[in-house]
Write a protein that holds these residues in place. Structure first.
Motif, PDB file in Angstrom:
ATOM      1  N   LYS A  24       0.907  -1.185  -0.001  1.00 46.36           N
ATOM      2  CA  LYS A  24      -0.260   0.024   0.123  1.00 46.36           C
ATOM      3  C   LYS A  24       0.658   1.524  -0.246  1.00 46.36           C
ATOM      4  N   ALA A  25       0.318   2.434  -0.114  1.00 48.21           N
ATOM      5  CA  ALA A  25       1.076   3.515  -0.286  1.00 48.21           C
ATOM      6  C   ALA A  25       1.876   3.861   1.208  1.00 48.21           C
ATOM      7  N   SER A  26       1.451   3.521   2.129  1.00 48.53           N
ATOM      8  CA  SER A  26       1.855   3.534   3.579  1.00 48.53           C
ATOM      9  C   SER A  26       2.462   4.706   3.966  1.00 48.53           C
TER      10      SER A  26
ATOM     11  N   ALA B 142       6.018  -1.344   4.122  1.00 50.67           N
ATOM     12  CA  ALA B 142       4.924  -1.748   3.150  1.00 50.67           C
ATOM     13  C   ALA B 142       5.591  -2.597   1.875  1.00 50.67           C
ATOM     14  N   HIS B 143       6.806  -2.131   1.560  1.00 49.87           N
ATOM     15  CA  HIS B 143       7.754  -2.755   0.672  1.00 49.87           C
ATOM     16  C   HIS B 143       7.906  -4.523   1.403  1.00 49.87           C
TER      17      HIS B 143
ATOM     18  N   PRO C  89      -4.151  -5.469  -2.076  1.00 51.32           N
ATOM     19  CA  PRO C  89      -4.023  -4.105  -2.940  1.00 51.32           C
ATOM     20  C   PRO C  89      -2.673  -3.660  -2.759  1.00 51.32           C
ATOM     21  N   HIS C  90      -1.975  -3.400  -4.011  1.00 47.60           N
ATOM     22  CA  HIS C  90      -0.546  -2.965  -3.930  1.00 47.60           C
ATOM     23  C   HIS C  90      -0.343  -1.680  -4.817  1.00 47.60           C
ATOM     24  N   HIS C  91       0.853  -1.226  -4.576  1.00 43.56           N
ATOM     25  CA  HIS C  91       1.245   0.046  -5.103  1.00 43.56           C
ATOM     26  C   HIS C  91       2.576   0.313  -5.564  1.00 43.56           C
ATOM     27  N   ALA C  92       3.148   1.074  -6.242  1.00 41.25           N
ATOM     28  CA  ALA C  92       4.671   1.373  -6.501  1.00 41.25           C
ATOM     29  C   ALA C  92       5.051   2.735  -6.546  1.00 41.25           C
ATOM     30  N   PHE C  93       6.418   2.887  -6.237  1.00 42.18           N
ATOM     31  CA  PHE C  93       6.759   4.297  -6.212  1.00 42.18           C
ATOM     32  C   PHE C  93       7.471   4.014  -7.731  1.00 42.18           C
TER      33      PHE C  93
END
Length: 294
Positions: free
Chosen positions: A79-81, A123-124, A102-106
């Protein structure tokens, strides 16, 4: 797919060309080392670092975890965390069928990654945990990227963490600071990943409960970050899991009072200088009589 990096010299030349600034180079390679060591702890045969024409890629199973392409980074998280607006603007949603949460990425420049790296670490590590297991929760046992694994990149990352930076103002203190990426990785294992309960969000509660019980001083050397550095380090301490994650073969609940202890970055690094790790008592004895410790 054949790697273009076959030696430590190749890795050094390639990365120094891609990331000319020493501080940014140390940041990226330190992150690669942390992420790879965590992946190795969770799923020893299901990850690989492969070199690209203009960077590298760390995969767990078939999923990309960390990618460097030119001066751009892809850094996946569950997540954005972060509640910070400037951080959230750099993090977007992602879609991998093998990652159920649900996942995100920088996605962005290395310089921008330096601004959000700390906020996204937990979160990573959760993302690596998810990638290391099948949808049924079983640890993965293989990855198509293992055959192309480029050990030289990790060798260079370890070398880089031990070198003083000519651009650094830390001078002699830089050595202990440089070892922190490895300690951080293990801190993530002990403080976050091993707390496998119904919801990942409870990981933070276990870590906080450990600190609330044991305090914020290192249990080995009694170092206190806030006392030394002031309010900027208020509440900061690593959390060490007394039983290595590699010895735990299934999801389990952790007792933050009896299974976890607060340690400073230096002691945490020393604890993990061997496998199985040194005990807290062994590290205390080293501090008392370092000349007689191996």
């Amino acid at each position: 797919m054949k790697t273009s990096i076959k030696s430590l010299e190749d890795a050094r030349s390639t990365i120094e060309t891609l990331i000319p600034q020493m501080e940014e180079r140390a940041l990226v390679m330190g992150q690669l080392l942390r992420s790879a060591e965590l992946a190795n702890e969770l799923a020893p045969n299901a990850w690989g670092v492969t070199s690209l024409k203009n960077g590298f890629r760390l995969n767990v199973g078939q999923v990309e975890v960390l990618v460097l392409c030119d001066d751009q980074l892809l850094f996946n998280t569950i997540k954005a965390s972060s509640d910070k607006t400037e951080d959230a603007a750099m993090v977007g949603s992602r879609r991998y069928s093998s990652i159920q949460l649900p996942h995100h990425a920088f996605r962005g420049a290395v310089a921008d990654f330096a601004k959000v790296q700390t906020n996204l670490q937990a979160a990573h590590s959760d993302f690596i945990l998810e990638a290391s297991r099948t949808n049924s929760g079983i640890p993965r046992t293989g990855s198509p990227f293992r055959r192309f694994h480029c050990a030289a990149l990790l060798d260079y990352a370890r070398e880089l963490q031990r070198e003083p930076s000519p651009e650094s103002n830390f001078d002699g203190v830089w050595l202990s600071q440089g070892e922190m990426p490895q300690a951080d990785t293990l801190y993530i294992e002990g403080g976050r990943v091993s707390v496998q309960v119904d919801k990942y969000e409870r990981n933070t509660q276990a870590r906080d409960a450990c600190k609330a019980c044991h305090g914020l001083k290192c249990v080995a050397c009694e170092f206190d970050f806030e006392r030394v550095y002031g309010r900027v380090a208020e509440g900061y301490i690593h959390v060490h899991h007394l039983k290595p994650l590699s010895e735990v073969r299934e999801s389990h609940k952790v007792d933050p009072i009896h299974d976890m202890v607060p340690v400073c970055a230096n002691c945490h690094a020393v604890i993990h200088l061997k496998n199985p790790p040194y005990t807290i008592e062994e590290v205390r004895n080293m501090l008392k009589r370092p000349d007689q410790c191996e």
